[in-house]
Design an enzyme around this catalytic site. Sequence first.
Site, PDB file in Angstrom:
ATOM      1  N   HIS A 189      -2.448   2.354  -5.675  1.00 18.88           N
ATOM      2  CA  HIS A 189      -1.694   2.393  -4.643  1.00 18.88           C
ATOM      3  C   HIS A 189      -2.914   1.275  -3.803  1.00 18.88           C
ATOM      4  O   HIS A 189      -3.548   2.250  -3.681  1.00 18.88           O
ATOM      5  CB  HIS A 189      -1.624   3.859  -3.846  1.00 18.88           C
ATOM      6  N   HIS A 216      -3.414  -4.828   4.285  1.00 23.22           N
ATOM      7  CA  HIS A 216      -2.565  -4.014   4.023  1.00 23.22           C
ATOM      8  C   HIS A 216      -1.720  -4.220   5.336  1.00 23.22           C
ATOM      9  O   HIS A 216      -0.737  -4.119   5.982  1.00 23.22           O
ATOM     10  CB  HIS A 216      -2.991  -2.771   3.939  1.00 23.22           C
TER      11      HIS A 216
END
Length: 238
Positions: free
Chosen positions: A19, A61
């Site tokens: 991730h 992100h």
Amino acid sequence: MLRGIDERGKDLKMQIIAHRGASGYELENSLSSFKKAIEMGVDGIELDVYRCKTGELVVIHDEKINRVTNGTGYVQDFTLDELKSFDLKNGEKIPTLNEVLDLVNKKIIVDIELKGENTGEPVEQAIKDYAQNKGWSYYNFLVTSFNHIELRHFHELCDEVKIGVLISGIPIGYTQFAKDLGAKFVVLSKSFINKKFVDNAHAKNLQVFVYTINDVDDFEKMKNLGVDVIITNYPDRF
Ligand code: G3P
Ligand code: CA
């Protein structure tokens, strides 16, 4: 090809995707984080993309650069040169999608989350470029998004790549919705996963990805539920 992603069977091992890279060890979405994940032997890496002011895809992100760099402001308000003038908190630069793909060099799957607006088309162009000119297979890529409009747009442009629907909670009719969109898998937070969700998805031939699984107890639980892929910050724990 990602083992188990294209053929699901009871004896197949659960697959592991890092991730934002091995983000438990290195700064998320940095080249170091992806390099570490590759060294740890993951099946794939997950990353988030935005489009900057000059059109390039960058891997980050948040919609702002504040949390992970020494600068402030929205990603889409900066040119690539401007973004590259800031330092990530580990001293590196915000990577472009191409830089990450060059680092990966076909070794593992790249799961691209369309985070920013208007990312579907440039991601399709990047994938086609790597598939047509750089020896990559479409199986090297997965594309996901919470933005289902953007995801559908990507899929209309590029149906060679498997797409996955990111869902918040468990919406009524999620399996039909995912099938209608052309998705091959659904991605859900560990907070919502249960046996019925997995069974319903599998009955519709949809794979189940769960994030973010960081400890062994959760890992064992996912295995027992029949989850296909886990997304983790600590790939070496499993
Ligand atoms: O792929 C699942 C996960 O990455 C979605 O959440 O916030 O980490 O991008 P987030
Ligand atoms: Ca993500």
